[in-house]
Design an enzyme around this catalytic site. Structure first.
Site, short mmCIF file in Angstrom:
data_model
loop_
_atom_site.label_atom_id
_atom_site.label_comp_id
_atom_site.label_asym_id
_atom_site.label_seq_id
_atom_site.Cartn_x
_atom_site.Cartn_y
_atom_site.Cartn_z
N GLU A 132 7.06 1.49 40.08
CA GLU A 132 5.71 1.68 39.79
C GLU A 132 5.08 0.48 39.28
OE1 GLU A 132 2.52 4.81 37.83
OE2 GLU A 132 4.92 5.22 37.69
N ALA A 222 -5.84 6.97 37.44
CA ALA A 222 -5.77 5.55 37.52
C ALA A 222 -6.06 4.91 39.09
CB ALA A 222 -4.24 4.91 37.09
N ASP A 250 -0.20 19.50 35.72
CA ASP A 250 -0.20 20.01 34.22
C ASP A 250 -1.23 20.56 33.85
OD1 ASP A 250 -1.38 17.74 33.85
OD2 ASP A 250 0.14 16.67 32.46
N ASP A 276 5.92 12.96 36.98
CA ASP A 276 5.66 11.65 35.90
C ASP A 276 6.04 12.00 34.48
OD1 ASP A 276 4.53 8.93 35.56
OD2 ASP A 276 2.65 9.87 35.04
N GLY A 311 1.89 9.26 31.01
CA GLY A 311 2.90 10.03 31.59
C GLY A 311 2.60 11.74 31.33
#
Length: 393
Positions: A132, A222, A250, A276, A311
């Site tokens: 990444e 992002a 989440d 993530d 994350g």
């Protein structure tokens, strides 16, 4: 519950999700790491493993974005031992295949992982790697270290390209920040490319997809957002059926309304659950260091000193549970997004993501409380005990 060393076993379950439909009762016969047959009906007395009556047997979860676990951040330990710790922590939560993920870092860190990659692929559960960065857009850097964001020079590029021959590996980049020829070069090396940490226009994404970019990294986060006359990466991802998109389910990274919109646009065959995840998964710790910055866990939210999300504190079984709860979708749809769809993105749809003859015996069993009661990788089992995870069936 072992049978880790045996070359064949039979798992009996009242509920079996075969990758398309919920069925059962039945039994799955495994031989030499592959599924030999599935038999439906009650004749399961001879099974080597009888699952609890409420357990569901399903294809094992595939996580294409996992930065850490078990107290290990891949960037800090880009070694075979580091990869093993991460994979074993996530296996307890049903992940039987993953891409350990290296975020933007110095060239020597990429090279260290490249040197360890071949040996790490022998660890049960490692399907490849995810780089990444480092070719991201600084304006959408998230928690990535700005000083290391760059267009890869020749030496970096050689190390990155070496992952093309290491399982099914992928690179996240901002297409608008690299020459088109570099995308061609990476794809030519055997890598899958995802757009992420990007401020691209929808037109730029369309051109990148025409060149072979096939994924979107953590949709909505992002990246350039969707607006009326500037659809951005979000709009392009929702609109273009060629793109697979990972999403962090989440309840923190993406609002439930946005999650539902993504599901309506992409569907279960293009939307993929990812964690993530960071090193705190599988530990009781509340803080870790990320490239010199303290990252703190509060109410399931990981943030850096300035409040930037760093994350997720998430496992795949939790992502499946959250998808059912937050999106209001059927369990089978969530399970497809956790296994069959990421398998398809990785080009492994004839190997993984279904319980069918000839498929690899990568399986998970969990109960209605979304507690994992067993995992098998290539037929080798681990039930409430990761010590068997290092053995191959």
């Amino acid at each position: 519950m072992g049978h880790a060393g045996s070359s064949s076993l039979t798992i009996a379950a009242r509920h079996i999700f075969d990758g398309a439909d919920m069925r059962g009762p039945g039994s799955v016969r495994i031989s030499q790491g592959r599924i030999e047959s599935i038999t439906f009906g009650e004749a399961t007395a001879r099974a080597s493993i009888q699952l609890p009556a409420d357990a569901i047997l399903a294809p094992g979860f595939i996580d294409i974005q996992v930065n850490g676990g078990g107290g290990v951040l891949l960037n800090d330990q880009p070694t075979e031992a580091g990869v093993r710790r991460i994979v074993e922590a996530h296996r307890k939560a049903g992940t039987t295949g993953c891409l350990p993920t290296l975020i933007t870092d110095r060239g020597e860190v990429i090279e260290r992982l490249a040197a360890a990659a071949e040996a790490s692929l022998k660890i049960p559960g490692v399907l490849g790697f995810h780089l990444e960065g480092p070719a991201l857009n600084r304006s959408r850097k998230g928690i990535h270290p700005e000083a290391e964001i760059r267009v890869p020079a020749r030496r970096d590029l050689a190390a990155i390209k070496s992952f093309g021959g290491r399982g099914r590996s992928m690179v996240t980049l901002a297409p608008e920040c690299v020459p088109a020829s570099m995308i061609d070069e990476l794809i030519g090396a055997g890598l899958r490319i995802a757009a992420g940490h990007s401020d691209a226009t929808a037109a730029e994404i369309g051109q990148a997809v025409d060149r072979g970019v096939s994924g979107v990294t953590h949709l909505f986060n992002a990246m350039s957002q969707l607006s009326a006359r500037a659809p951005g990466l979000v709009g392009a991802a929702l609109d273009d059926d060629r793109l697979f998109a990972g999403i962090i389910c989440d309840g923190i990274h993406v609002d439930r309304a946005a999650l539902r919109v993504a599901f309506r646009c992409k569907g279960r065959d293009r939307l993929m659950l990812v964690t993530d995840a960071m090193p705190l998964v599988g530990t009781n710790d509340r803080q870790f260091m990320l490239q010199g910055r303290p990252i703190t866990l509060r109410e399931n939210r990981l943030t850096g000193p300035d409040g930037t999300l760093a994350g997720a504190h998430l496992t795949m079984i939790e992502a499946v549970r959250n998808a059912v709860a937050l999106l209001g979708i059927a369990l089978v749809d969530a399970l497809i997004m956790a296994s069959r769809t990421p398998a398809a993105f990785l080009g492994l749809e004839s190997e993984l993501g279904r319980i069918a003859p000839g498929y690899r015996a990568d399986l998970v069993a969990f109960n209605p409380n979304f507690e994992v009661v067993g995992t098998w990788i290539g037929g080798a089992g681990a039930m409430d005990d990761a010590s068997e995870a290092s053995q191959r069936g």
